[in-house]
Structures are given as C-alpha cells and as structure tokens.
Design an enzyme around this catalytic site. Structure first.
Site, PDB file in Angstrom:
ATOM      1  N   ASP A  11       0.814  -1.223   0.000  1.00  0.00           N
ATOM      2  CA  ASP A  11       0.000   0.000   0.000  1.00  0.00           C
ATOM      3  C   ASP A  11       0.845   1.270   0.000  1.00  0.00           C
ATOM      4  O   ASP A  11       0.429   2.305   0.539  1.00  0.00           O
ATOM      5  CB  ASP A  11      -0.964   0.027   1.213  1.00  0.00           C
ATOM      6  CG  ASP A  11      -1.775  -1.248   1.312  1.00  0.00           C
ATOM      7  OD1 ASP A  11      -2.224  -1.721   0.264  1.00  0.00           O
ATOM      8  OD2 ASP A  11      -1.915  -1.768   2.434  1.00  0.00           O
ATOM      9  N   LYS A  71       2.225   2.195  -5.057  1.00  0.00           N
ATOM     10  CA  LYS A  71       3.034   1.738  -6.200  1.00  0.00           C
ATOM     11  C   LYS A  71       2.313   1.919  -7.535  1.00  0.00           C
ATOM     12  O   LYS A  71       2.947   2.193  -8.549  1.00  0.00           O
ATOM     13  CB  LYS A  71       3.417   0.259  -6.007  1.00  0.00           C
ATOM     14  CG  LYS A  71       4.298   0.010  -4.788  1.00  0.00           C
ATOM     15  CD  LYS A  71       4.626  -1.455  -4.632  1.00  0.00           C
ATOM     16  CE  LYS A  71       3.438  -2.317  -4.287  1.00  0.00           C
ATOM     17  NZ  LYS A  71       2.827  -2.076  -2.967  1.00  0.00           N
ATOM     18  N   GLY A 107      -4.096  -4.353  -4.744  1.00  0.00           N
ATOM     19  CA  GLY A 107      -5.054  -3.380  -5.238  1.00  0.00           C
ATOM     20  C   GLY A 107      -4.267  -2.135  -5.594  1.00  0.00           C
ATOM     21  O   GLY A 107      -3.869  -1.385  -4.720  1.00  0.00           O
ATOM     22  N   HIS A 108      -3.973  -1.962  -6.874  1.00  0.00           N
ATOM     23  CA  HIS A 108      -3.166  -0.811  -7.297  1.00  0.00           C
ATOM     24  C   HIS A 108      -4.084   0.262  -7.877  1.00  0.00           C
ATOM     25  O   HIS A 108      -4.849  -0.009  -8.796  1.00  0.00           O
ATOM     26  CB  HIS A 108      -2.102  -1.256  -8.308  1.00  0.00           C
ATOM     27  CG  HIS A 108      -1.040  -2.122  -7.676  1.00  0.00           C
ATOM     28  ND1 HIS A 108      -0.025  -2.713  -8.371  1.00  0.00           N
ATOM     29  CD2 HIS A 108      -0.847  -2.467  -6.385  1.00  0.00           C
ATOM     30  CE1 HIS A 108       0.748  -3.396  -7.533  1.00  0.00           C
ATOM     31  NE2 HIS A 108       0.261  -3.261  -6.329  1.00  0.00           N
ATOM     32  N   GLN A 148       2.361  -5.968  -3.109  1.00  0.00           N
ATOM     33  CA  GLN A 148       2.635  -6.083  -1.665  1.00  0.00           C
ATOM     34  C   GLN A 148       3.899  -5.273  -1.313  1.00  0.00           C
ATOM     35  O   GLN A 148       4.131  -4.248  -1.910  1.00  0.00           O
ATOM     36  CB  GLN A 148       2.747  -7.545  -1.225  1.00  0.00           C
ATOM     37  CG  GLN A 148       1.421  -8.308  -1.244  1.00  0.00           C
ATOM     38  CD  GLN A 148       0.966  -8.723  -2.630  1.00  0.00           C
ATOM     39  OE1 GLN A 148       1.732  -9.294  -3.380  1.00  0.00           O
ATOM     40  NE2 GLN A 148      -0.266  -8.454  -2.963  1.00  0.00           N
TER      41      GLN A 148
HETATM   42  P1  IMP Z   1      -2.489 -12.801   1.554  1.00  0.00           P
HETATM   43  O1  IMP Z   1      -1.500 -12.267   0.589  1.00  0.00           O
HETATM   44  O2  IMP Z   1      -3.927 -12.566   1.142  1.00  0.00           O
HETATM   45  O3  IMP Z   1      -2.234 -14.231   1.912  1.00  0.00           O
HETATM   46  O4  IMP Z   1      -2.328 -11.984   2.935  1.00  0.00           O
HETATM   47  C1  IMP Z   1      -1.171 -12.107   3.757  1.00  0.00           C
HETATM   48  C2  IMP Z   1      -0.844 -10.786   4.429  1.00  0.00           C
HETATM   49  O5  IMP Z   1      -0.418  -9.865   3.435  1.00  0.00           O
HETATM   50  C3  IMP Z   1      -2.009 -10.125   5.153  1.00  0.00           C
HETATM   51  O6  IMP Z   1      -1.517  -9.414   6.266  1.00  0.00           O
HETATM   52  C4  IMP Z   1      -2.544  -9.141   4.129  1.00  0.00           C
HETATM   53  O7  IMP Z   1      -3.218  -8.061   4.727  1.00  0.00           O
HETATM   54  C5  IMP Z   1      -1.243  -8.694   3.490  1.00  0.00           C
HETATM   55  N1  IMP Z   1      -1.428  -8.228   2.098  1.00  0.00           N
HETATM   56  C6  IMP Z   1      -1.573  -8.989   1.000  1.00  0.00           C
HETATM   57  N2  IMP Z   1      -1.682  -8.221  -0.101  1.00  0.00           N
HETATM   58  C7  IMP Z   1      -1.564  -6.953   0.321  1.00  0.00           C
HETATM   59  C8  IMP Z   1      -1.545  -5.691  -0.369  1.00  0.00           C
HETATM   60  O8  IMP Z   1      -1.656  -5.601  -1.597  1.00  0.00           O
HETATM   61  N3  IMP Z   1      -1.381  -4.594   0.418  1.00  0.00           N
HETATM   62  C9  IMP Z   1      -1.209  -4.672   1.768  1.00  0.00           C
HETATM   63  N4  IMP Z   1      -1.213  -5.821   2.442  1.00  0.00           N
HETATM   64  C10 IMP Z   1      -1.384  -6.957   1.724  1.00  0.00           C
END
Ligand code: IMP
Length: 429
Positions: A13, A16, A40-41, A225
């Site tokens: 977040d 990017k 989510g970009h 991420q």
């Molecule tokens: P997962 O990727 O859905 O398995 O989530 C694992 C961890 O990564 C959790 O804490 C999510 O909130 C975090 N996470 C996954 N994708 C994002 C992102 O795009 N932005 C921020 N946090 C993310």
C-alpha cells in the site's frame, strides 16, 4: 540497461500503482512478477480512479504492453472480469497488449475456500489474509500439485478433470472442519468459460521478455505487496506467500540480472499495515486518525481489495533500512508527503530498544519485535498545503529536511516524492 524494478519498501500500500503509471510513460513493457488479486493498485487520472488487482498498472498507457509473469498466481475468473471492466471504459485489451505467462499458477475456488477455512481455524492468531486464496495457491505450487495457466491450453476435458480433482480434495478438508463444501462441476464450468477468454493471451513470457530486452525495450517490473510481507524477509508468518522483493522480480519473470539498471524503492512518508503482525511504530489516537483519513477519499488508508482500515504510525526507518539491505535500492521515492502537512512535529523511528539493547535492524522473531520500543527522532513539521508543489524548491524547508533525513538514515537518495493522488502530483529532484 533496460530494467527498472519497482518495490514496495514497507507492508504494501505504498502507492506503487501511481508510480508504475508514471514510469510507464517512458517504458515499453510493464510486468508484474508476484502475488495475485490480493493486490489493489490505484491510479487516479483526470478525475477518474482505476483500481487494478491483477492487470499491471501500465495498462492505462495505450502503447505499453502489460505482462503477467510466472511468479504470479492468477484468478482466471476475476481476471476476465477485470479485462471486461477495462474494455467497458474503452481500453483495447488484446493479446498484443496483455501477455500472461503460461507458467503462472491458477487460484482455484478450492484455494479460496481453504484460505477462509485456515484463517477461521487460526482464530485470534489469524494472519489477516485478503481471503483471495493466495497462500493455498502458492502452497500447491511449491508442493508440486498446482494447476498452471498453461494448462488452460490443454484439452478442455483434461483441464476440467484437474479442476474437479482440486475441488474434491479441498472438500474433504472443508468437510472435516464442518464447513460448507463447493460444487466441483459449477466451479469447473466457470473456470472453463474463463479459459476460453484467456487462452489467446497465454504464452511463454520469459522468452517474450528476453527478446524484448535484447532489442533494447524498456521494462518496468511492478512489485505488489511490499518487502515486509515477503515470504523470506517479512515478519513470518504474518506475510504473503510470494517474493515481492528485488530477487523475486527476476525469478517471477524469468529474466537475467544483467538487464537491471535501477531498483526503485517506494515508501510511504509514514507507516501503514493491514492484517496481523508486529508494527513497532503503530499509533492510536488523533495522529493515527489524521494519517488514516475518514475513508471518504480513495487515497485514505482503507484497503483497496478488502476495505479494511489500515493500522497507521510514524515512519519506521529501522524497517526501511532493512528493505534497503534486502533489495539494494538505487533510489527511493516517498509517497503521500502531503498527508503530513499540519501534523506538528514529526517523528522518525531511527532504532529500536529491546530489553535495554539498541537495534538498528529488526530482530528476526516476532516475540522480540513485539517488545521493540522505537527510539524516535523529532523533526519540525510544516503547516503549508504542499499538494501544488512540483519542484523541491517549492516544498517548505521542513519538508525538504524530512526527506533529506530519511535519505541520510537509509543511505539511499530520495529523488522523488508524491504530494497527491493525481498523475502530475509528483515532485522530482
Ligand atoms: P495474503 O497475501 O492474502 O495471503 O495476505 C497475507 C498478508 O499480506 C495479510 O496481512 C494481508 O493483509 C497482506 N497483504 C496482501 N496483499 C496486500 C496488499 O496488496 N497490500 C497490503 N497488504 C497486503
């Protein structure tokens, strides 16, 4: 050398999407290399807001090719929806403009159900995933049991059989946990429909990128991420299941390191985190509320994919320094500098104290990290609205000092900052 790798330097977040959109204006290809629709970009353009989950953020430039690399996990049904919504707003999404790796893995309905089941079984110890099936999909990949995008090119019946087998296996786990099971036939049908749409887009993207790179094309690798969510380098197990760091760009696209010219780290001017896990500079109270925003604006600190409010705190330079060492940034950008206006004195966490010992880098265990007391350095803030600034000299002296201090503490130049969500709200040194 034609590759720029863009990396989130924090917990995701960092903004990017808008940075990729900016870099894409001088690129030929934008390639995503990790994650799936957990990302989510967001890109704001002429008053409209575009939210991208799987398609790379360069897609808003009509002359840029978007590549989805082998390191991604793809939800085909949601990808078709995303392509359709881009077409609805007049974008020409053709196999010449969007190229999907035949080696990416597929997120099945079984993975999504298992993600939910696992999170609910963990109770208070849950990771706080996005529930998009990311972890179970990567688990099947590394367990050598996954279904790949290239399998969509198979005979339809064979592909359907694999999907049905995956759902049947997940159903056994769900049944054991007393949870609702899935209809394998229904799941297979929706995936066969998606395969019919996606087939023309699928090819060997490593070969495609190598040809483009040797022909001198400019490629931006779009990280999803962030470094602190990396499966190896993040605060395990509160991480995602992929490698959003610089090394992940190479394996996640199948390109060689000698093409890389620039590794740009993108960090927000303060810290945010969504989901569980330690966050030493987390705040509650008025400053956190000011940093988070009310949720009325799309740039407020609420998840693009899940809508969850993000945890907010002061900029954690200890974590940033670690991100520098993991990725070897050649330069950094600070985003959302405008949000710091009017907050009074600002704080930077320059080290941690844990059980009386000073740490310049984060300790490896979460138990120690939970006990970390940030050692803060205070800097004067500024009152001015900086959203109209376009050059460093237009920024208030206190804002310039803040940027310079971050650069000095990380020993990496900060050459750009963002001061608002629109494409032109950038200040370049
Ligand atoms: P997962 O990727 O859905 O398995 O989530 C694992 C961890 O990564 C959790 O804490 C999510 O909130 C975090 N996470 C996954 N994708 C994002 C992102 O795009 N932005 C921020 N946090 C993310």
């Amino acid at each position: 050398m034609p590759i720029t790798i863009l990396i989130g330097a924090q917990w995701g977040d960092e903004g990017k999407g808008r940075v990729v959109d900016w870099l894409a204006s001088s690129a030929d290809i934008v390639a995503r290399y990790a994650g799936g629709d957990n990302a989510g970009h967001t890109v704001a353009l002429n008053g409209s807001v575009y939210k991208l989950h799987q398609v790379p953020s360069g897609v808003l430039h009509s002359d840029v090719v978007s590549v989805m690399g082998n390191g991604m996990v793809v939800n085909p049904v949601n990808l078709v929806r995303e392509i359709e919504s881009l077409r609805d707003i007049g974008m020409d999404i053709t196999p010449e403009r969007l190229v999907i790796s035949s080696r990416a893995h597929i997120i099945t309905p079984a993975h999504i159900a298992l993600d939910r089941a696992r999170e609910s079984a963990l109770g208070d110890a849950k990771i706080g995933t996005t529930l998009r099936g990311i972890g179970p999909a990567y688990l099947d990949k590394t367990g050598r049991a996954g279904i790949r995008t290239g399998d969509m090119l198979l005979d339809v019946e064979e592909y359907a059989e694999r999907l049905i087998a995956a759902v049947d296996a997940a159903n056994e786990t769900l049944r054991r946990q007393g949870l609702d099971t899935l209809d394998p036939q229904y799941a297979a049908e929706s995936y066969l429909d998606a395969a019919a749409v996606l087939r023309p887009f699928i090819r060997d993207t490593s070969v495609y990128l190598h040809a483009a790179l040797t022909a001198g094309k400019q490629v931006v690798c779009e990280g999803a991420q962030g470094t602190l969510l990396d499966i190896d380098h993040g605060s395990y197990p509160f991480v995602t299941s992929s490698s959003p760091t610089a090394g992940g760009a190479l394996t996640g696209l199948g390109v060689g390191p000698l093409f890389v010219e620039n590794v740009l780290g993108v960090a927000k001017a303060f810290s945010t985190r969504v989901g569980g896990g330690p966050m030493p500079t987390e705040l509650d109270g008025e400053i956190a509320t000011r940093l988070r925003g009310s949720g009325a604006n799309f740039w407020d600190e609420f998840g693009t994919t899940t809508g969850r409010p993000r945890r907010c705190g002061w900029l954690d330079v200890v974590m940033l320094r670690y991100a520098v060492s993991v990725n070897g940034f050649s330069e950094m950008m600070l985003t959302k500098m405008d949000i710091l206006s009017g907050l009074g004195d600002l704080k930077l966490a320059v080290a941690y104290e844990i059980d009386g010992v000073r740490h310049d880098y984060p300790p490896v265990t979460n138990e120690l990290l939970q006990r970390a007391q940030p050692i803060y350095e205070s800097l004067p803030g500024w009152q001015e609205d900086i959203s109209g600034c376009r050059t460093f000299s237009q920024l208030p002296a206190a804002a310039r000092d803040y940027i310079d201090r971050v650069a000095q503490l990380c020993a990496v130049p900060v050459n750009s900052v963002s001061v608002g969500p629109e494409r032109d709200q950038l200040v370049l040194r």
